[in-house]
Design a protein around this motif. Sequence first.
Motif, mmCIF file in Angstrom:
data_model
loop_
_atom_site.group_PDB
_atom_site.id
_atom_site.type_symbol
_atom_site.label_atom_id
_atom_site.label_comp_id
_atom_site.label_asym_id
_atom_site.label_seq_id
_atom_site.Cartn_x
_atom_site.Cartn_y
_atom_site.Cartn_z
ATOM 1 N N ARG A 298 9.262 69.742 40.131
ATOM 2 C CA ARG A 298 8.790 69.686 38.643
ATOM 3 C C ARG A 298 8.363 71.210 38.166
ATOM 4 O O ARG A 298 8.549 71.474 37.023
ATOM 5 N N GLU A 299 8.118 72.174 38.971
ATOM 6 C CA GLU A 299 7.814 73.596 38.753
ATOM 7 C C GLU A 299 9.317 74.154 38.201
ATOM 8 O O GLU A 299 9.286 74.914 37.013
ATOM 9 N N GLU A 300 10.358 74.020 38.750
ATOM 10 C CA GLU A 300 11.754 74.613 38.188
ATOM 11 C C GLU A 300 11.871 73.688 36.932
ATOM 12 O O GLU A 300 12.568 74.491 35.916
ATOM 13 N N PHE A 301 11.556 72.472 36.652
ATOM 14 C CA PHE A 301 11.712 71.636 35.479
ATOM 15 C C PHE A 301 11.024 72.343 34.274
ATOM 16 O O PHE A 301 11.456 72.642 33.049
ATOM 17 N N GLU A 302 9.925 72.772 34.506
ATOM 18 C CA GLU A 302 8.929 73.261 33.500
ATOM 19 C C GLU A 302 9.279 74.675 33.265
ATOM 20 O O GLU A 302 9.017 75.222 31.882
ATOM 21 N N LYS A 303 9.643 75.544 34.062
ATOM 22 C CA LYS A 303 10.537 77.028 33.587
ATOM 23 C C LYS A 303 11.675 76.604 32.704
ATOM 24 O O LYS A 303 11.771 77.625 31.764
ATOM 25 N N LEU A 304 12.355 75.615 33.333
ATOM 26 C CA LEU A 304 13.790 75.507 32.156
ATOM 27 C C LEU A 304 13.101 74.911 30.794
ATOM 28 O O LEU A 304 13.649 75.454 29.854
ATOM 29 N N CYS A 305 12.051 74.279 30.616
ATOM 30 C CA CYS A 305 11.381 73.874 29.429
ATOM 31 C C CYS A 305 10.416 74.897 28.576
ATOM 32 O O CYS A 305 10.085 74.378 27.600
ATOM 33 N N ALA A 306 10.420 76.160 29.286
ATOM 34 C CA ALA A 306 9.418 76.990 28.852
ATOM 35 C C ALA A 306 9.509 77.261 27.170
ATOM 36 O O ALA A 306 8.566 77.139 26.408
ATOM 37 N N GLY A 307 10.702 77.343 26.819
ATOM 38 C CA GLY A 307 11.033 77.567 25.180
ATOM 39 C C GLY A 307 10.712 76.411 24.580
ATOM 40 O O GLY A 307 9.947 76.497 23.416
ATOM 41 N N LEU A 308 10.782 75.311 25.038
ATOM 42 C CA LEU A 308 10.507 74.004 24.368
ATOM 43 C C LEU A 308 8.845 73.865 24.238
ATOM 44 O O LEU A 308 8.398 73.450 23.227
ATOM 45 N N LEU A 309 8.194 74.105 25.365
ATOM 46 C CA LEU A 309 6.789 73.960 25.418
ATOM 47 C C LEU A 309 6.117 74.910 24.344
ATOM 48 O O LEU A 309 5.211 74.575 23.791
ATOM 49 N N GLU A 310 6.750 76.150 24.201
ATOM 50 C CA GLU A 310 6.230 77.160 23.140
ATOM 51 C C GLU A 310 6.428 76.649 21.645
ATOM 52 O O GLU A 310 5.360 76.783 21.073
ATOM 53 N N ARG A 311 7.512 75.721 21.729
ATOM 54 C CA ARG A 311 7.807 75.114 20.337
ATOM 55 C C ARG A 311 6.637 74.215 19.886
ATOM 56 O O ARG A 311 6.545 73.974 18.779
ATOM 57 N N VAL A 312 6.190 73.531 20.992
ATOM 58 C CA VAL A 312 5.261 72.326 20.693
ATOM 59 C C VAL A 312 4.069 72.823 20.003
ATOM 60 O O VAL A 312 3.240 72.046 19.155
ATOM 61 N N ILE A 313 3.645 74.238 20.249
ATOM 62 C CA ILE A 313 2.304 74.477 19.635
ATOM 63 C C ILE A 313 2.659 75.177 18.212
ATOM 64 O O ILE A 313 1.599 75.038 17.578
ATOM 65 N N GLU A 314 3.825 75.336 17.781
ATOM 66 C CA GLU A 314 3.824 75.648 16.484
ATOM 67 C C GLU A 314 3.340 74.795 15.294
ATOM 68 O O GLU A 314 2.599 75.182 14.592
ATOM 69 N N PRO A 315 3.918 73.595 15.384
ATOM 70 C CA PRO A 315 3.412 72.493 14.424
ATOM 71 C C PRO A 315 1.832 72.367 14.414
ATOM 72 O O PRO A 315 1.082 72.098 13.529
ATOM 73 N N CYS A 316 1.296 72.513 15.649
ATOM 74 C CA CYS A 316 -0.138 72.345 15.776
ATOM 75 C C CYS A 316 -0.977 73.661 15.077
ATOM 76 O O CYS A 316 -2.095 73.536 14.783
ATOM 77 N N LYS A 317 -0.377 74.583 15.440
ATOM 78 C CA LYS A 317 -1.116 75.933 14.426
ATOM 79 C C LYS A 317 -0.884 75.701 12.886
ATOM 80 O O LYS A 317 -1.970 75.913 12.542
ATOM 81 N N ARG A 318 0.166 75.180 12.637
ATOM 82 C CA ARG A 318 0.305 75.040 11.158
ATOM 83 C C ARG A 318 -0.712 74.040 10.530
ATOM 84 O O ARG A 318 -1.363 74.199 9.421
ATOM 85 N N ALA A 319 -0.689 72.875 11.450
ATOM 86 C CA ALA A 319 -1.523 71.634 10.720
ATOM 87 C C ALA A 319 -2.968 72.038 10.820
ATOM 88 O O ALA A 319 -4.057 71.996 9.915
ATOM 89 N N VAL A 320 -3.662 72.884 11.978
ATOM 90 C CA VAL A 320 -4.908 73.342 12.214
ATOM 91 C C VAL A 320 -5.263 74.342 10.893
ATOM 92 O O VAL A 320 -6.412 74.345 10.301
#
Length: 682
Positions: A298-320
């Motif tokens: 799981r730790e390796e998977f989450e490192k590979l997904c780091a860029g995607l996880l950052e993108r998840v926050i962007e629409p949240c910022k805009r909506a708030v």
Amino acid sequence: MSVVGFDVGNDTLVAAAARQRGIDVLLNAESKRESPAAVAFSHNARLLGVHAAGASSSHAPFSSVKRLLLGAGRPSALLRDLPRLPFPVSTDDGAALVHADHIGRRIALSPTHLLAMLLAYLKQLAEADLDAPVADCVISVPCYFTQAQRRVYLDAAAVAGLRPLRLMHDLAATALGYGLYRSDLGVAGGPSCVAFVDIGHCDTQVAVVAFDASEMKVLSHGFDADLGGRDFDEVLYEHFAEEFRDRYKIDVNGNVKASMRLRAACEKAKKVLSANAEAVVNIECLMEEKDVRGVIRREEFEKLCAGLLERVIEPCKRAVADSGIGLERLHSVELVGSGSRVPAIARVLAGFFRREPSRTLNASECVARGCALQCAMLSPTFRVREYEVQDAIPASIGFYTNEGPVSTLSSDALFRRGQPFPSVKIVTLHKNSSFNLDAWYVDEKELPPGTSAKIGSFQGDKSRSERSIQQQDLPIAEYIYGAMSKQELLEAHEQEQQLAYQDKLMERTKDRKNALESYVYDTRNKLSERYRSFATDSEREEISVNLQQTEEWLYEEGDDETEAVYSSKLEEIKKLVDPIENRCKDDEVRAQAMKELLKCIVDHRMAAESLSTPERDAVDNECIKAEQWLREGSQLQETLPNNVDPVLWSHEIKKKEEELDMFCRNIVRHKGFPARTDASRA
């Protein structure tokens, strides 16, 4: 009238219906609450939903229909998706087309028609579950869909024979299902604000919604139209594709079947990692007859997904930010969607919102349930408590004439982002001749990247109106980008009707084939057991040979025949079997028929005791005749073997009983007739 809501996802389909006791998610033919959003064609059949996903067809099922729709107004997104699709797609002026072989001909299908097929499947599913016709519905759409893509939904619904009362944003539907039944919202000092985050299969949507006791109001939307659960699958796919290239010297990217199998395995691995520290990808004969195996933590998977996880926050910022409230005013954060089960997503959302996201809603069903609720509120046949649903316009819209924008005092946008939706505005245009009115999205930054800002054009024809000072309707010709013309709609509807007729024909053919196959097996068993004493040796031999020949024919040249051929084969066997079956059935019911006739004789003899001598003698004589007929017939029947036709059939005994009963009743009625005549004369 049925009241239903449909959620057409990129990966799955869900239908819900409003009933007097609440909202139910409807079950498909396999008693499942979700169906694959897929269409497949074999050489002679069209397969939809669950049947398409499991089809052994020469062509891969057509899926990801929602992404194919992006070609209407956003061709760049379609081009990015093409390499991921397991079937060939051609493009025509940015619009997608897929091709299928069906009944010996090649047909071209647009995303609109594919969507119509999925909606028709949901319609059939709902009608089967509700046992009633379905037309009125509410269908969900993403908040980032443009008018062109919304019109595709409306056109597809028309082709499918549906009448949408509204196209509802996914998270507005989710919020409605969440807020209508809650009694703890908006009770202490103003409305309660809730952030909804929907991580779908191929997109991410965020909405901030304010609730009080009598209404819900969407304050803002945020989205990433190209970030969803499939992107996390793709990270695993790329990881293992590279690993297998190095370790096993195979390149799955060049093999459609291998890439499909690896993507499916990676999706399963992602689900395993949501609850476990590591996942294993193990596929037999993936490619070039090589078995492959890979492990990821799981730790390796989450490192590979780091860029995607950052993108998840962007629409949240805009909506708030667009909601106009701070994070401290949020009552809660609700996480839904098929792609939301990755633990790292919940963790990064908790970090942004400063609270742990809740999962009080069913992640896969909440949209369909909310749509069914909205349909019930719009339908005159249902009574729902007063509750106002106010959505928000996701992108600003302006109108332009030859002289410039039709503007308000504050901007060129007549309908601004964040304003209530649906919304109506009245403007006055002073024109002395024909004119054009063009609709545009004012700010392309409010749209997904690469989306066309064009909405449509409206032409007012002053030449067709009388020169009068009286108020009158002005003829308007409209052109909406992405919409079908009336002729195209008619042609698509006719094509769908032809395909639906062929579907029913193939279903009837399959039923007749199954009936023939079942009859062969059932008769073979009965011939050696239940029917054994009722058939002669020659009859058993002839039927056994026929059954064997029919079985072999079914699995060879008879595997793909017409309904008429299967019916004819069934009738041929029945002609041989029916005499034996009739003997057996009659033997089972003959004894009971004899008992009933004897009881009838006894009953009428007893009833005749109160009659005068002539009537009593007449009844007794008829009973004696019936009794003698039955005795002679039964004695002769007992001398015969079971494998010949009876001389005393049960239906003949029943007829004799009816004749005796009618004769005796007539005697009773005749007895009373003279008395009534004499009384009338007196």
